[in-house]
Each structure stands twice: as structure tokens, then as C-alpha cells.
Scaffold this motif. Structure first.
Motif, mmCIF file in Angstrom:
data_model
loop_
_atom_site.group_PDB
_atom_site.id
_atom_site.type_symbol
_atom_site.label_atom_id
_atom_site.label_comp_id
_atom_site.label_asym_id
_atom_site.label_seq_id
_atom_site.Cartn_x
_atom_site.Cartn_y
_atom_site.Cartn_z
ATOM 1 N N ARG A 75 0.706 -1.112 0.029
ATOM 2 C CA ARG A 75 0.077 -0.198 -0.007
ATOM 3 C C ARG A 75 0.943 1.132 -0.082
ATOM 4 N N ALA A 76 1.950 1.386 0.226
ATOM 5 C CA ALA A 76 2.865 2.340 0.498
ATOM 6 C C ALA A 76 3.988 2.402 -0.900
ATOM 7 N N LYS A 77 3.590 1.392 -1.834
ATOM 8 C CA LYS A 77 4.311 1.548 -3.148
ATOM 9 C C LYS A 77 3.841 2.318 -4.123
ATOM 10 N N GLN A 78 3.923 3.894 -3.834
ATOM 11 C CA GLN A 78 3.481 4.805 -4.502
ATOM 12 C C GLN A 78 4.160 5.614 -5.168
ATOM 13 N N VAL A 79 4.115 5.951 -6.457
ATOM 14 C CA VAL A 79 5.291 6.641 -7.266
ATOM 15 C C VAL A 79 5.090 8.172 -6.861
ATOM 16 N N GLN A 80 6.059 8.811 -6.361
ATOM 17 C CA GLN A 80 6.092 10.105 -6.079
ATOM 18 C C GLN A 80 6.963 10.893 -7.179
ATOM 19 N N TRP A 81 6.425 11.847 -7.693
ATOM 20 C CA TRP A 81 7.164 12.992 -8.633
ATOM 21 C C TRP A 81 7.691 14.031 -8.169
ATOM 22 N N THR A 82 8.813 14.359 -8.332
ATOM 23 C CA THR A 82 9.596 15.463 -7.737
ATOM 24 C C THR A 82 9.274 16.703 -8.421
ATOM 25 N N ASN A 83 9.405 17.774 -7.910
ATOM 26 C CA ASN A 83 9.411 18.971 -8.671
ATOM 27 C C ASN A 83 10.470 19.081 -9.656
ATOM 28 N N VAL A 84 10.596 20.211 -10.398
ATOM 29 C CA VAL A 84 11.207 20.292 -11.612
ATOM 30 C C VAL A 84 12.970 20.772 -11.151
ATOM 31 N N TYR A 85 13.930 20.338 -11.448
ATOM 32 C CA TYR A 85 15.220 20.428 -11.014
ATOM 33 C C TYR A 85 16.217 20.111 -12.134
ATOM 34 N N LEU A 109 21.442 16.130 -18.226
ATOM 35 C CA LEU A 109 20.220 15.926 -18.940
ATOM 36 C C LEU A 109 19.228 17.398 -19.105
ATOM 37 N N GLY A 110 19.496 18.484 -18.104
ATOM 38 C CA GLY A 110 18.783 19.425 -18.253
ATOM 39 C C GLY A 110 17.567 19.528 -17.142
ATOM 40 N N LEU A 111 16.772 20.167 -17.534
ATOM 41 C CA LEU A 111 15.446 20.232 -16.472
ATOM 42 C C LEU A 111 14.784 18.800 -16.594
ATOM 43 N N VAL A 112 14.658 18.087 -15.392
ATOM 44 C CA VAL A 112 13.853 16.798 -15.325
ATOM 45 C C VAL A 112 12.825 16.936 -14.007
ATOM 46 N N ILE A 113 12.162 15.831 -14.270
ATOM 47 C CA ILE A 113 11.458 15.375 -12.958
ATOM 48 C C ILE A 113 11.916 14.009 -12.771
ATOM 49 N N THR A 114 11.739 13.654 -11.624
ATOM 50 C CA THR A 114 11.933 12.104 -11.402
ATOM 51 C C THR A 114 10.977 11.531 -10.378
ATOM 52 N N GLY A 115 10.354 10.218 -10.994
ATOM 53 C CA GLY A 115 9.523 9.496 -10.380
ATOM 54 C C GLY A 115 10.315 8.470 -9.442
ATOM 55 N N THR A 116 9.802 8.699 -8.193
ATOM 56 C CA THR A 116 10.490 7.764 -7.114
ATOM 57 C C THR A 116 9.590 6.730 -6.451
ATOM 58 N N MET A 117 10.213 5.799 -6.011
ATOM 59 C CA MET A 117 9.482 4.608 -5.400
ATOM 60 C C MET A 117 10.311 4.000 -4.173
ATOM 61 N N PRO A 118 9.732 3.990 -3.130
ATOM 62 C CA PRO A 118 10.666 3.492 -1.781
ATOM 63 C C PRO A 118 10.937 1.867 -2.389
ATOM 64 N N VAL A 119 12.000 1.405 -1.541
ATOM 65 C CA VAL A 119 12.614 -0.180 -1.826
ATOM 66 C C VAL A 119 12.568 -0.597 -0.219
#
Length: 1023
Positions: free
Chosen positions: A408-418, A424-434
Motif C-alpha cells: 500500500r505504500a508503494k506509490q510513485v512520487q514525482w519530484t519538482n522540476v530540477y 540532462l537539463g531540466l527533469v522531474i523524477t519518479g521515485t518509489m521506496p525499496v
């Protein structure tokens, strides 16, 4: 005197200013040409009806905003979902690999060297990859380890061992989806493994990047003991620790910072409750903390009472999850048990973390008890080197409920632009806990987070999903996150790269704010769809939305099925035609997949021509809409050359050049030699003259932005939009214009600014009882005659000394006259804020703060911090904010030459006054009469004034110079959070060292300390 009458005489004839020597053919020669009929300034494109003649070669298609938004949202969602699948696979495989890994307590020197070498990209061969804008190796991954982590420790070596097997998963993911960019595993130990391998880019800098700065949702109260015993190094350590702790928070978090001795209060008096942990608020906190002074005695009860009242009574939208108190102190005996019984027991909804700061010999058992009794953790910070580690470890404690929640905690979080530090330039990152799936209930390893998986998406990749060129130059798509920060927006243009803070910008700060936009923002955050038409000012240069001006509701779609016609039109792009037909610039767009882009337009044009010799405009590898429209516009503009431009002697009319630019991406400048000084952007959608002409009726005058004193030909650009209606559909497909020779047109202006013809036989003498012929040239000693544009910039003057000031803000030319125009409502003032500015680094203060450290934000950086939000107001520095910049405070020892800041911008624009107005400007020792008139169908204001008889006049000096300011703003709404207070193992809560030395030990230490002081006296007695 006669002067007022002369001024009236001149100005009453303003609507009949004679316009001579302009391009003939548009208006019958016998007709008296007037300045208020400036059609003569430009070729008669509309009368020639070139677009009507070519209407069989294109059709006008209607843009359906709702359909466009829905399609963009679907395409972006599909893109994000493809990355989500890669993340899920990586997280699943990583958990299994770690579970199967056999821990090795002892690693031989040979094995250690092998592991470290296998993680290094130094010996690999790299190839350039345009997708990564970097040299990469697809057969291997690479590892980055922060410099403050010992590489040879068993924990790190075991981590290197089992994560090396992730290379197989990285490669499989890339095979399944070739559009994947960086794939990264960020371990809780601080190790980063990323794929494909590339050299880590942190030259000449201490590498202190640490992936443990990941987003968890906090409602946090930082509590600082400031009793008199906290001084010197201890006070410096405490301040720096709090600054470091603030940097672990994101804009989803809420925080307040309090100080206590006998009494407790907030370090920032105006922050009476928890506030959003965005960049602006954290900077103010850091400023206040670094100026904190120690005094008084310690009373834990006052501090904890204040902290619990703040947390339990907070009305922050999301301050109900992960409530924490973090107390920093140099020690104490009180356990404040009654406070915890009153506010926190038995449910223990607030965690309490305690930090013992400095090197002391007191019993730390009370601090450890406080942490263990309230589901927290006890830490020791004896030195600067321990700050980063111990201010990060609390994240492991907060991760326990997430691990217990499992899938239930395995949710993708998207970061702000950085800005990606690997290029690679401006990106966002999808993150998931392990999660750690090792079943070891004794050591509770099954409640730890192993790390975070991350996958990058370049912002440019998302932009490709938007219908950019169908919306016209001033239509655009934007997207925001649940906090209101923009993911896509034309005004998202950061000026600092590889900077500590992510590139975050609130939607209302990217626009000129009004109530309609506030409502649009709120509805988007709430996930509602809709459509609204608003009238608003615009700035001059993951919900989705679209802004569409009325003239962009339609777009042209070329129908060029005739290949012979395609070839004919294409030939006018060849450089060998430039000498006779004018120079062509084409917009550097991605017309075809294999087209090599270049910042040099000549080189780009040659690349384009070379590709067109290999493929046809109907090729599947090309964007057929873009390419066909480009070729169509090339043919249309060529007709303009043949039918109008070639038949005129431009020098006769004082023209340096004539030009046309189109939505299709073609800009043609005639004659060819004029292209040598043409400085406009070859992408019409980025050119200011193009965008301004579309948004305004009539003719837009603009002086050259860069005036070269050595250049004899200073130009004035005049442009207007071509507007056509076919089949009841209106569209503005092009902008046409001329470049005026300033000197030649100043002579014309002097004649135009008079009530006589050029065939005068002498001049009449002006008097109080009779009219006279006016001449801005003959009377230049008495009269000031100006043309000023809609932004308050000088276009023309009858004063030769002002010629080198053309293009300057008028207040810098004549401050008293500009103030009079503003004070009498000819101009209005609008202030806005630039949240992406760059300022010079402020000097360090003497507050004892350590210098700022290096931070390299990359794919695995999961700190989401926000720029300032809306409802901004610029205020002066007060005692709280005086001194050094807060973001200079860090523990790592490197300083930046530049820093991000917020600048207030002041812009002036013409009001809607249209009649002729008389102004009497009254100074202390003199006065003068001024007349001003808006020239119809242009962006110009005609001003005539007598010269000011006296030298001084008390006025406000108007300025457009940017000024730095501190912004106070409202907190943004935040997204839903995840928190589960399950059966958590809280037995591991830190282990302090109860130091109770014997009397003998204390005496021995005292003697050793006193020996240097008493040794001279001992020697003297012995003698």
C-alpha cells in the motif's frame, strides 16, 4: 507668452501630421498622408491578398481547447505510466536481490578493491549520446559515494555487492523502453548506483551529494535550547544542525522553529503556527536561527509545552501526519514527564527526537529516555562532521510505518522540476521506496527502508506531447502539481543551474496574478476541468491546462500534395537565391527525426536542406504539419518579394530593411545585406516583435535593443500582424514590418511634427495674437518633441543629443517629463516579481555560521522545495533579516559566486487615454506647458513640451531597474499524504553514553588541565 499658443497650434494639428516620402501605392498619391494612417509604413500585404490567392493550398482548422487538453493529459499520463512500470520492476527486483544476498562481515583487501573498482566508471569506454547530452556506457552502471562516508566499511561493501546485480534490470528496462533516461537506486546508506554509467560531474568540488534527502511528510517543531550554557562551538553546531535539518524538508511539509530558556517563543515572531516549508519560509527561519543569542537558564517544560501546543492546535492542511518535535540542547537533568503525560501519552501521536549538541561530560540518560518514551530517537552531534549524518538518520525512524504498510505504500512520487547534474537539463523524477524484506525480528531490519528507486523524465520530453505550433506564438500549454508549482510553462526559465534548490515556480508567480487565475489554479489543484475566457495583462516575455488567445483558435494546415509546387517553393530556401530575394531564416524546430539542430541558423538551414535532399516532406520520420506549413509560407513570402519589395527603392523611404515572419517558421529579410545586422530570434514564436504584434492592433514601434555608437545606422523596427478571414474563420498567420533608418526618419519626424508642408516659403513669426508655422527643427532650442512607445521607451526626438539615447527608458532621458506623463495618467505602473533571478553572493556575517556546502542535485535527489507562492509583497529588511543570506549557512565548506533571489520588476504601459491633453508641470521655481497625444493605430505617444527653465524639480525618479526583495506569501494547498501508525518496533531509539567518572578520574583530568598554568610556579618553588 507665445509659447503656449505655439504648443497648442502644433498639437491641434497632430491628427494631421504630414507623412511624406513613404512607400507609395497603398493609398492614392493625391490623398494627404497623415501619421494617423500609417498603413504607408508597410507594404500593402492585405490589399495584395496574397493569402487569398493561395487559399486553395491550405485550409484553416479550428483548435478545440478541450480536446487538446484531454489529448495532452492522456499523452503525458501514458508517458508517466511507462516510467512507473520501470520503477515497479526495479523496486521489486531490488528487494528480492537484497533478501537473497548473503551478508559478509569480513571482506578481504582484494575483494574490497575489486568491488570498488567495479563501481567506478573511470576505465570504461564512453560514447556521446544526444538523449543524455553526455558520454555514457550502456553495458555498465556506476556508483557515487559521498565523501563523508567510508568506502571500505562492511555496510558499503555489501551494498556494492548486491546492487551490482541491478545492472541486469537496468539493461532490461532500457531494452523494453529506449526512451528511459537515468535509472538510479539511492541507498539509505548514502550510496547511489546509476545507469547508464557516466563520469560523475563534480569537478574541483567536495562531493557531498547524499540520496538520503528524500521526501517524507512532516509536521515538525524544531526546539532549540538557548540557555546561557549554550555558547561558542556548541551554539554554532546547534545553529548549523537546524539549518541542515530544514534542508531535509520539502514544500509538502509544515514547520516552525522555537527557542526556549525559562520561556519559549518562536524564532520568527510572525510565524505563530506551523508554516509551509517552502524555500522562502526556510530562508527566513535560517536567518533568524543564525542571529539567535543564548541567555538564561534551561526549562524543558516551557519548551515542550510550546511545541505540543503548536503541533496539536495546528490548522495546516496536512499537518496531521508524522508529527515530530526535535529538541537540540547541550544537556539537562529534567525529563519533563508530566508534559508528555498531558499531551502525548498514551497514544504517542507526536514523536520526540533529542539531539545532544557539543562535547560534554554530563549524563545523557534523560535525553535518551525522552526519545525512547515518545517513539523517537536520541542522537549525539559532538562535531561538525556528525551534523549531516545525524540530521538524516531520523528519516529511517519515520520510514518504519511505510515499510510495515507494504504494497500500500508503494506509490510513485514525482519530484519538482530540477536541473540534472549529469547534463540532462531540466527533469522531474519518479521515485518509489525499496523496502527491506529480510525477516529478522530481533534487529527489526524488516522495518527499514533500503532506499529509493528513481527514473528521470526530461521536461523537453514532456513538452513534445504538447501542440506547441498549433497554438500560435502566444498560445501555450502549462501543467502544475498539487502544490500549484508549474511543471510546464513558457516562463519557467531558471537562470541558475546545478543549484541546491529545485527549479520550482508557483503558477501565480509565473503569470501576472489576478482573481481569475487564482480560481483556475484552485480548480486545477482540486482536479476539476473547465474552460474560461479572461482578459488579463501578460508578462513580456500534474494537472494540465491551455492558454489560447482568440486569434489562435484556428490554425493553418497546408495542402501541398503537388510535389512540383513543393520543389518550387523549396527553391527559395536555397542560399543562392538570397541575393535577389532576401535572406531566409528558418525556425530551429524538429521538422524531422534525423534533422541535426544547431544554434547557428545558417548551419541549421544547411542541415535542413541536406536532409530534404534525402527525404520528402511526406516522410514518416518528419512532422508533416510543421514541414508542409514551412514550405507553404516560404512560397507565400516569396510572392511578397516578387510583387512588392523588388519594385521599390527602399533608400527613398528611409528603410534599412523590410521583412516578414510567419507561424510556419519562415523569416525573410530584404535586401540580403540587411541580414548582417539582423539580431531578431529566428524562431518567430520567441521574437518579441512577433508576439507583441499579434497581441496589439496597428503598428508596433521598437528601437534596437543594443545600440552601437560606432554604427551609423540605428534602426527602428516597425511591425504589424497580418489578419485574414477565410470562410468566416479569423487568423493571424504572419507579421510584416520595416526597419527604419533613425537619422532619416528623425528628419521626417521633425517635418511631421509641424502644421506646415515641406514646400514652405520661409517661416512665420509666432505671436500671442496670431497663428504660426511650427517647426520642431527650427524651434528645437525651445521645444522638445518626442515619440515614446507604450512601454515608456524613447523612439524619436528632435534633440540630436538624444539620438544615442533612443531605446532607453524615457525617465533616463527626461525624468521630469516622464514623471509628468505618469502623474497625469498617461502611463500606468505594474509591479511583478521574478522568482528565478540571480544575485551576487552576499558576504558572510559574523554570526558564526559555517560556509555553504556543495550540493549536486541529480536524479536521486528527492527533496521537493518550493519557490515563493502567491500574494507577494516586497518589504524592507528588518532586524530579523539583516545580515547574511540564509542559504549560505551549511556545514560543508564551499561557497557559490551566485545565489537565487527574487527581484521586483516595475513596468510602465500606456493607459487608454486617446484625446489631446494639456499639462502644466509646476516646479518650485518654474513651470512649463506640456501637450501629449496618443497616435492612433500605433503604440506611440507624441509629446511636445517646452524646455524646463530651471534646473531642479522635486519629483519621484521613475525607474525600471530590478530590485531584490523578500516576499511574504500564502501557503499552497498540498496533496494527500500516507501515514500508518501500525505495530512499530520502537525499541531501537538511540544509545547514549552515560558518563559517570569516578572522583579519581575527575581529579586526574583537572590536574592535567591545570598543569600548563601552574607549571611555572612549581618550577619556581623547586628552585
Amino acid at each position: 507668452s507665445a509659447l503656449p499658443l505655439r504648443l497648442c497650434s502644433v498639437f491641434n494639428s497632430a491628427t494631421g501630421l504630414t507623412l511624406t516620402g513613404v512607400m507609395p501605392g497603398c493609398v492614392p498619391p493625391a490623398q494627404d498622408q497623415r501619421l494617423e494612417s500609417p498603413d504607408l509604413l508597410l507594404p500593402c500585404v492585405l490589399r495584395l491578398q496574397i493569402y487569398n490567392e493561395k487559399k486553395s493550398q491550405f485550409e484553416i482548422k479550428r483548435n478545440n481547447p478541450k480536446d487538446l487538453v484531454e489529448r495532452v493529459a492522456r499523452d503525458i499520463s501514458k508517458l508517466l505510466n511507462s516510467k512507473r512500470k520501470a520503477l515497479e520492476k526495479l523496486a521489486r527486483e531490488a528487494e528480492q536481490l537484497q533478501k537473497e544476498h548473503v551478508w559478509q562481515d569480513g571482506v578481504t583487501d582484494g575483494e574490497e578493491e575489486s568491488l570498488l573498482e567495479s563501481s567506478s566508471p573511470v576505465e570504461l569506454e564512453f560514447v556521446d549520446d544526444p538523449n543524455f547530452k553526455n558520454k555514457v556506457n550502456y553495458s555498465s552502471s556506476a556508483v557515487q559515494i559521498p565523501t563523508d562516508i567510508y568506502k571500505g566499511s562492511p555496510v558499503i561493501l555489501n551494498e556494492l555487492n548486491w546492487t551490482q546485480a541491478l545492472e541486469r534490470v537496468f539493461i532490461e528496462n532500457r531494452r523494453d523502453d529506449s526512451s528511459l533516461r537515468w535509472q538510479v537506486f539511492g541507498s539509505a546508506t548514502g550510496v547511489t548506483r546509476y545507469y547508464p554509467a557516466t563520469p560523475w560531474r563534480a569537478p574541483n568540488k567536495i562531493d557531498l551529494y547524499d540520496v538520503r534527502r528524500r521526501p517524507l511528510v512532516h509536521a515538525l517543531l524544531l526546539l532549540l535550547c538557548r540557555s546561557g550554557s549554550v555558547s561558542g562551538l556548541t551554539l554554532k553546531l546547534m545553529k548549523t544542525s537546524v539549518v541542515e535539518m530544514l534542508d531535509t524538508l520539502s514544500d509538502d511539509d509544515y514547520v516552525n522553529v522555537a527557542r526556549f530558556n525559562e520561556k519559549a517563543d518562536a524564532v520568527v515572531p510572525c510565524f505563530r503556527t506551523l508554516v509551509q516549508a517552502n524555500v522562502r519560509n526556510k530562508k527566513i527561519f535560517k536567518e533568524a536561527v543564525m542571529h539567535m543569542q543564548a541567555k538564561g537558564t534551561t526549562d524543558y517544560k516551557s519548551g515542550f509545552t510550546f511545541a505540543f501546543e503548536q503541533l496539536l492546535n495546528s490548522s495546516a492542511p496536512r499537518a496531521t501526519c508524522n508529527k515530530m518535535i526535535m529538541m537540540f540542547t547541550d544537556g539537562g537533568e529534567d525529563r519533563a514527564q508530566e508534559i508528555f503525560e498531558k499531551y502525548n501519552w498514551p497514544n504517542k501521536t507526536v514523536r520526540v527526537f533529542t539531539f545532544s549538541v557539543g562535547q560534554h561530560n554530563y549524563d545523557v540518560t534523560p535525553l535518551q529516555w525522552i526519545a525512547c518514551a515518545n517513539k523517537g530517537y536520541y542522537f549525539e552531534i559532538p562535531s561538525i562532521g556528525a551534523i549531516r549524518i545525524n540530521t538524516q538518520e531520523y528519516l529511517d525512524v519515520l520510514g518504519r510505518p511505510m515499510v510495515l504498510a507494504g504494497p500500500r505504500a508503494k506509490q510513485v512520487q514525482w519530484t519538482n522540476v530540477y536541473q540534472d547534474a549529469l547534463g540532462l537539463g531540466l527533469v522531474i523524477t519518479g521515485t518509489m521506496p525499496v523496502f527491506n524484506l529480510t525477516a529478522d525480528t530481533v534487529s527489526s531490519q524488516n522495518q527499514l527502508i533500503l532506499g529509493v528507486m528513481g527514473v528521470d523524465i526530461a521536461i523537453n520530453e514532456i513538452k513534445k506531447k504538447t501542440p506547441t505550433y498549433r497554438l500560435g506564438a502566444n498560445g501555450y500549454t502549462y501543467a502544475i502539481d498539487p502544490n500549484g508549482y508549474v511543471l510546464l510553462h513558457p516562463n519557467l526559465r531558471p537562470k541558475i543551474f546545478n543549484f541546491r534548490e529545485p527549479v520550482t515556480l508557483d503558477f501565480l508567480d509565473a503569470e501576472l496574478e489576478d482573481s481569475n487565475k487564482e480560481e483556475i489554479r484552485r480548480q486545477m489543484i482540486d482536479g476539476k476541468s473547465g474552460q474560461r475566457k479572461i482578459k488579463t495583462l501578460i508578462k513580456s516575455v500534474d494537472e494540465a491546462s491551455l492558454v489560447l488567445p482568440t486569434y489562435s483558435e484556428n490554425h493553418i494546415k497546408a495542402n501541398l500534395s503537388d510535389q512540383i509546387l513543393q520543389v518550387q517553393y523549396f527553391e527559395s530556401l536555397l542560399p543562392n537565391s538570397f541575393e535577389s530575394e532576401g535572406h531566409v531564416f528558418i525556425a530551429p524546430r524538429e521538422y524531422c527525426n534525423d534533422l541535426e539542430l544547431s544554434n547557428n541558423n545558417t548551419e541549421f538551414l544547411l542541415n535542413f536542406i541536406a536532409l530534404m535532399e534525402k527525404v520528402t516532406p511526406d516522410s514518416k520520420q518528419c512532422d508533416n504539419l510543421l514541414l508542409h506549413n514551412l514550405i507553404l509560407d516560404t512560397g507565400i513570402i516569396r510572392q511578397l518579394v516578387d510583387k512588392v519589395w523588388k519594385n521599390k527603392d527602399l533608400n527613398t523611404y528611409g528603410f534599412l530593411a523590410v521583412f516578414a515572419a510567419t507561424d510556419g517558421g519562415v523569416t525573410r529579410v530584404f535586401p540580403n545585406k540587411a541580414s548582417e545586422t539582423w539580431e531578431e530570434d529566428p524562431e518567430p514564436f520567441n521574437a518579441s516583435y512577433y508576439r507583441r504584434s499579434l497581441d496589439n492592433k496597428g503598428y508596433i514601434f521598437r528601437a534596437d535593443e543594443l545600440l552601437n555608437p560606432e554604427n551609423d545606422t540605428i534602426g527602428i523596427l516597425v511591425s504589424t500582424a497580418v489578419e485574414i478571414t477565410i470562410g468566416g474563420k479569423n487568423i493571424k498567420p504572419a507579421v510584416v514590418g520595416v526597419k527604419l533608418d533613425l537619422e532619416a526618419w528623425t528628419d521626417k519626424f521633425k517635418i511631421l511634427a509641424s502644421n506646415h508642408t515641406d514646400n514652405r516659403q520661409g517661416s512665420n513669426t509666432c505671436g500671442p495674437n496670431r497663428g504660426c508655422e511650427m517647426d520642431c527643427e527650427a524651434n528645437s532650442d525651445d521645444l522638445l518633441c518626442y515619440l515614446v512607445d507604450d512601454g515608456g521607451f524613447l523612439i524619436m526626438s528632435n534633440q540630436k543629443d538624444d539620438w544615442n539615447k533612443v531605446g532607453m527608458f524615457f525617465s533616463d532621458v527626461d525624468p521630469t517629463l516622464m514623471y509628468a506623463l505618469y502623474n497625469n495618467s498617461f502611463y500606468k505602473r505594474k509591479q511583478s516579481f521574478d522568482y528565478q533571478s540571480v544575485c551576487e553572493r552576499m558576504p558572510n556575517s559574523e554570526s558564526g555560521a559555517a560556509p555553504r556546502g556543495v550540493f549536486v542535485p541529480t536524479i536521486a535527489d528527492f527533496v521537493n522545495v518550493a519557490w515563493w507562492t502567491s500574494a507577494a509583497a516586497c518589504v524592507a529588511y528588518v532586524s530579523l533579516c539583516s545580515g547574511d543570506a540564509a542559504d549560505e549557512v551549511d556545514a560543508d565548506g564551499i561557497d557559490f559566486k551566485e545565489r537565487g533571489c527574487v527581484m521586483i520588476q516595475t513596468q510602465y504601459y500606456l493607459s487608454n487615454l486617446s484625446s489631446s491633453y494639456n499639462i502644466l508641470q509646476d516646479c518650485v521655481n518654474c513651470s512649463r506647458l506640456i501637450h501629449a497625444k496618443r497616435i492612433n493605430n500605433t503604440n506611440l505617444l507624441f509629446v511636445v513640451a517646452e524646455k524646463l527653465p530651471c534646473n531642479t524639480c522635486e519629483i519621484e525618479k521613475l525607474s525600471q531597474e530590478e530590485e531584490e526583495c523578500i516576499l511574504f506569501s500564502l501557503c499552497s494547498p498540498a496533496a494527500a499524504l500516507f501515514f500508518l501508525p501500525l505495530q512499530e518496533n520502537t525499541s531501537d531509539c538511540g544509545r547514549g553514553h552515560a558518563f559517570r567518572p569516578s572522583l579519581y578520574t575527575l581529579l586526574l583530568i583537572q590536574l592535567l588541565l591545570l598543569y600548563p598554568a601552574i607549571s611555572p610556579h612549581v618550577h619556581l618553588l623547586l628552585q
